[in-house]
Each structure stands twice: as C-alpha cells, then as structure tokens.
Motif scaffolding. Structure first.
Motif, mmCIF file in Angstrom:
data_model
loop_
_atom_site.group_PDB
_atom_site.id
_atom_site.type_symbol
_atom_site.label_atom_id
_atom_site.label_comp_id
_atom_site.label_asym_id
_atom_site.label_seq_id
_atom_site.Cartn_x
_atom_site.Cartn_y
_atom_site.Cartn_z
ATOM 1 N N GLN A 1 7.055 -7.637 9.633
ATOM 2 C CA GLN A 1 8.084 -6.784 9.038
ATOM 3 C C GLN A 1 7.468 -5.777 8.075
ATOM 4 N N PRO A 2 7.613 -4.471 8.336
ATOM 5 C CA PRO A 2 7.295 -3.478 7.312
ATOM 6 C C PRO A 2 8.544 -3.192 6.471
ATOM 7 N N LEU A 3 8.369 -3.198 5.161
ATOM 8 C CA LEU A 3 9.426 -2.859 4.213
ATOM 9 C C LEU A 3 8.996 -1.567 3.525
ATOM 10 N N VAL A 4 9.797 -0.515 3.654
ATOM 11 C CA VAL A 4 9.422 0.810 3.142
ATOM 12 C C VAL A 4 10.428 1.256 2.085
ATOM 13 N N PHE A 5 9.923 1.716 0.923
ATOM 14 C CA PHE A 5 10.803 2.207 -0.142
ATOM 15 C C PHE A 5 10.007 3.122 -1.068
ATOM 16 N N PRO A 6 10.688 3.973 -1.853
ATOM 17 C CA PRO A 6 9.966 4.897 -2.732
ATOM 18 C C PRO A 6 9.311 4.182 -3.895
ATOM 19 N N SER A 7 8.151 4.677 -4.299
ATOM 20 C CA SER A 7 7.460 4.148 -5.471
ATOM 21 C C SER A 7 8.325 4.358 -6.706
ATOM 22 N N SER B 1 0.838 -1.197 0.000
ATOM 23 C CA SER B 1 0.000 0.000 0.000
ATOM 24 C C SER B 1 0.875 1.249 0.000
ATOM 25 N N THR B 2 0.254 2.377 -0.342
ATOM 26 C CA THR B 2 0.938 3.658 -0.295
ATOM 27 C C THR B 2 0.878 4.219 1.123
ATOM 28 N N ALA B 3 1.997 4.726 1.618
ATOM 29 C CA ALA B 3 1.993 5.355 2.942
ATOM 30 C C ALA B 3 1.096 6.588 2.885
ATOM 31 N N SER B 4 0.163 6.709 3.808
ATOM 32 C CA SER B 4 -0.753 7.844 3.830
ATOM 33 C C SER B 4 -0.902 8.347 5.259
ATOM 34 N N GLY B 5 -1.382 9.584 5.372
ATOM 35 C CA GLY B 5 -1.602 10.156 6.696
ATOM 36 C C GLY B 5 -0.326 10.440 7.462
ATOM 37 N N THR B 6 0.784 10.645 6.742
ATOM 38 C CA THR B 6 2.047 10.948 7.405
ATOM 39 C C THR B 6 2.852 11.926 6.562
ATOM 40 N N ASP B 7 3.671 12.731 7.233
ATOM 41 C CA ASP B 7 4.567 13.655 6.545
ATOM 42 C C ASP B 7 5.993 13.113 6.488
ATOM 43 N N ILE B 8 6.195 11.902 6.989
ATOM 44 C CA ILE B 8 7.530 11.308 7.014
ATOM 45 C C ILE B 8 7.985 10.994 5.593
ATOM 46 N N THR B 9 9.201 11.400 5.255
ATOM 47 C CA THR B 9 9.753 11.139 3.927
ATOM 48 C C THR B 9 10.943 10.189 3.965
ATOM 49 N N SER B 10 11.380 9.797 5.154
ATOM 50 C CA SER B 10 12.499 8.871 5.317
ATOM 51 C C SER B 10 11.980 7.443 5.420
ATOM 52 N N ALA B 11 12.503 6.556 4.561
ATOM 53 C CA ALA B 11 12.082 5.153 4.596
ATOM 54 C C ALA B 11 12.421 4.520 5.942
ATOM 55 N N GLU B 12 13.597 4.828 6.482
ATOM 56 C CA GLU B 12 13.998 4.257 7.768
ATOM 57 C C GLU B 12 13.077 4.722 8.887
ATOM 58 N N GLU B 13 12.809 6.009 8.931
ATOM 59 C CA GLU B 13 11.961 6.552 9.997
ATOM 60 C C GLU B 13 10.547 5.976 9.922
ATOM 61 N N LEU B 14 10.014 5.846 8.699
ATOM 62 C CA LEU B 14 8.658 5.327 8.563
ATOM 63 C C LEU B 14 8.592 3.850 8.928
ATOM 64 N N ALA B 15 9.615 3.069 8.549
ATOM 65 C CA ALA B 15 9.633 1.648 8.904
ATOM 66 C C ALA B 15 9.693 1.467 10.420
ATOM 67 N N GLU B 16 10.516 2.282 11.079
ATOM 68 C CA GLU B 16 10.620 2.206 12.541
ATOM 69 C C GLU B 16 9.292 2.566 13.208
ATOM 70 N N GLN B 17 8.559 3.493 12.595
ATOM 71 C CA GLN B 17 7.268 3.883 13.162
ATOM 72 C C GLN B 17 6.188 2.848 12.856
ATOM 73 N N ASP B 18 6.217 2.293 11.650
ATOM 74 C CA ASP B 18 5.129 1.416 11.208
ATOM 75 C C ASP B 18 5.165 0.030 11.843
ATOM 76 N N ILE B 19 6.301 -0.404 12.372
ATOM 77 C CA ILE B 19 6.406 -1.764 12.893
ATOM 78 C C ILE B 19 5.385 -2.029 14.000
ATOM 79 N N THR B 20 5.122 -1.031 14.825
ATOM 80 C CA THR B 20 4.145 -1.225 15.904
ATOM 81 C C THR B 20 2.747 -1.451 15.334
ATOM 82 N N ALA B 21 2.377 -0.639 14.339
ATOM 83 C CA ALA B 21 1.063 -0.809 13.709
ATOM 84 C C ALA B 21 0.979 -2.130 12.960
#
Length: 311
Positions: free
Chosen positions: A254-260, A179-199
């Motif tokens: 595991q969340p894997l985050v990368f640019p489209s 899915s596309t990351a939504s509802g966030t202003d985070i632009t760093s793949a590392e930062e978003l992955a660290e945040q998304d793991i809990t969800a």
C-alpha cells in the motif's frame, strides 16, 4: 577522504531570504524561509566623559554606532563567504551550486517553523522523518535500522527469515518506508498513489533493489482499496493490493500519499509491505499506523512521539 556536503538546509541562491534542503547528493523541492536569529546583547561599552562638555560622550556613542555597523558588515560578509564556499571543496574542486535555477513557492500563510533536532530521533518507539516533518509510531516487535539498502527512511519487523525465493537473502514480514516523492510532476495525491502502487508492489515482491527475486516474483494481484484518507491533518490517498507470488505466501502492499507538513508541502509517499499468512503482521496495523502519523510539532498528541502501537 570524502568532502561531500552533509544533508541540511543551505541558502537558496535563486530565492533571497530562503533556504533549500540538500539531501547529501542533490537539491530537493523543499524550501523554507531563513530562520530569524535573536539578537544577542552584550554589556554596554564604557563611554568617555569630558568635564564641561558632552563632546567625549557624543564621540563614544558615535564610535559605538560605527563599531556595530562594522560588526554587521562582518556578519553579512561571513554569510556571503559561507554561501560561496559551499560551491567549492578544499581541493579546489566544484561542489553543487547554492541552489537550482528555479525555486518552489514559499508558504503564503506566514513563516512555517521547520522541525529541529528532537529527542524523538533517539526514541526507539518513533520513526522521525525530519525532512517531511512527520513522526510514525514503531509497532512493538519492530525496529528502525540504522542502515538499509533503501534510500527511504525505514522501519521493519525485528525478526528476519530466509527469503522463499532466494535462500541467500533475508526477508522481513513487515516493512514501512517514508520518502519524498521525486522525479514526478504529479501534484495529486490520488493520481500519485494510483501510479506508485505498481512500483511499491514490484520493489517488495517482484525484485529487490539489487535485482533478486526474493519471493519468486509476482504472479497476480487484486486491488482491495483506493480511497481518500486524512493523515497528520492533511488529505491524502491510499491504494492497497493483495499480491500473489511464485514462492511464499505473497503479501499486501500500500502506498499512502499526502502533502508534507512543512516547507513547500511536497508529496510524501509512505509505503507499506506486509507478508500474508499467519506470520505476517495483521492487515489492520496499516490503518493503525496511518492514524498515528503526526506532524513533528504535534508530537505530544496521542499516538505521536513517545507512543507505540501493538501489531
């Protein structure tokens, strides 16, 4: 009868010459240049001829030029009317406007071709994320369900079992969503992955989308990895947890985050959830799927469209 506008690319009123992706309920951050349409040429029009002068021929050529100009105005008028009609339904009600007040920047490296309809979408061995321009190989013994309660594009193990924490629900030993990351202003793949793991862990093993604790809830977790990874020619980041649950063997998330690979290159989140224990998929399958993710236009590459991976 529903008059909901179907998902697709529509003119972006805030950015002339661009289109924005409508996901069926809201506008997304994905934009692209308006695709160029090759000009269609028909047979030449007959030109009158007057003996002794070129006036008739000249008149015919002028007439043709005027006709082409009028035809061009008609096409432009139709395009404008179409954009306006997107804002209204057949009963006079108002649909969402043709675009938001602000727009994500267009690529600066030239026109990026957006993925079009592909035979891969009908391939049972391939999960096609058309919006984000990627394909994921479907492992043997897995399926891509037509409908799920999740909004994300999903593939999962074909066989289900009775959930250990709720006998009225069915669970799956392995699930992967894109899915596309939504509802966030985070632009760093590392930062978003660290945040998304809990969800990611919560939705897989704490409570499902309707609030059922199908595994009895998470009792503890242990981080196994947080690392940079190359995905489909992009640099991304993944975080992996081992979670223990009140009922059942628990699992790995595991969340894997990368640019489209297309449009404004918004961040993609590919979430993995594998049951632990002998019935769950091997943990190495997460890495196998990650390495085989491809851009849609690179479908001929090894591990892309037409290929599958063994669990």
């Amino acid at each position: 009868m529903s008059n909901t506008t179907p998902p697709g690319w529509y003119p972006d009123a805030a950015t002339p010459g661009a289109e924005r992706w409508w996901d069926g309920t809201a506008w997304t951050a994905h934009t692209r240049p308006v695709p160029s349409i090759p000009q269609q040429f028909g047979p030449p029009e007959p030109v009158g001829y007057a003996q002794g002068s070129g006036s008739a021929a000249t008149s015919g050529g002028s007439t043709r030029i005027v006709a082409l100009a009028v035809a061009g105005l008609v096409v432009i008028g139709a395009a404008v009317a179409g954009a306006v009609l997107l804002g209204r339904d057949g009963d006079g009600g108002t649909r969402p406007k043709a675009g938001p007040s602000s727009s994500a920047p267009l690529p600066t490296t030239g026109d990026t071709p957006s993925p079009g309809p592909s035979a891969a979408e009908d391939d049972p061995k391939v999960l096609v994320d058309q919006l984000n321009g990627i394909t994921l190989p479907i492992p043997d013994g897995w399926e891509k369900p037509e409908r799920t309660v999740e909004e994300a594009l999903t593939m999962r193990t074909a066989d289900s079992y009775t959930c250990p924490g709720d006998s009225s629900d069915f669970c799956y030993h392995g699930t992967v969503t894109s899915s596309t990351a939504s509802g966030t202003d985070i632009t760093s793949a590392e930062e978003l992955a660290e945040q998304d793991i809990t969800a990611a862990a919560g939705s897989a093993y704490e409570e499902n989308i309707v609030g059922d604790r199908i595994h009895g809830g998470i009792t503890s977790h242990r981080q196994l990895a947080s690392e940079s990874v190359s995905v489909a020619g992009r640099t991304g980041h993944q975080v992996r947890w081992r979670v223990s649950t009140a009922k059942g063997p628990g699992g790995y998330v595991q969340p894997l985050v990368f640019p489209s690979t297309v449009g404004s290159e918004s961040l993609i989140i590919v979430r993995y959830a594998f049951d632990a224990g002998p019935d769950g998929p091997p943990l190495s399958l997460m890495d196998t799927i990650t390495k085989a993710i491809r851009p849609i236009d690179d479908s001929a590459a090894s591990g892309g469209v037409g290929s599958s991976v063994a669990p």
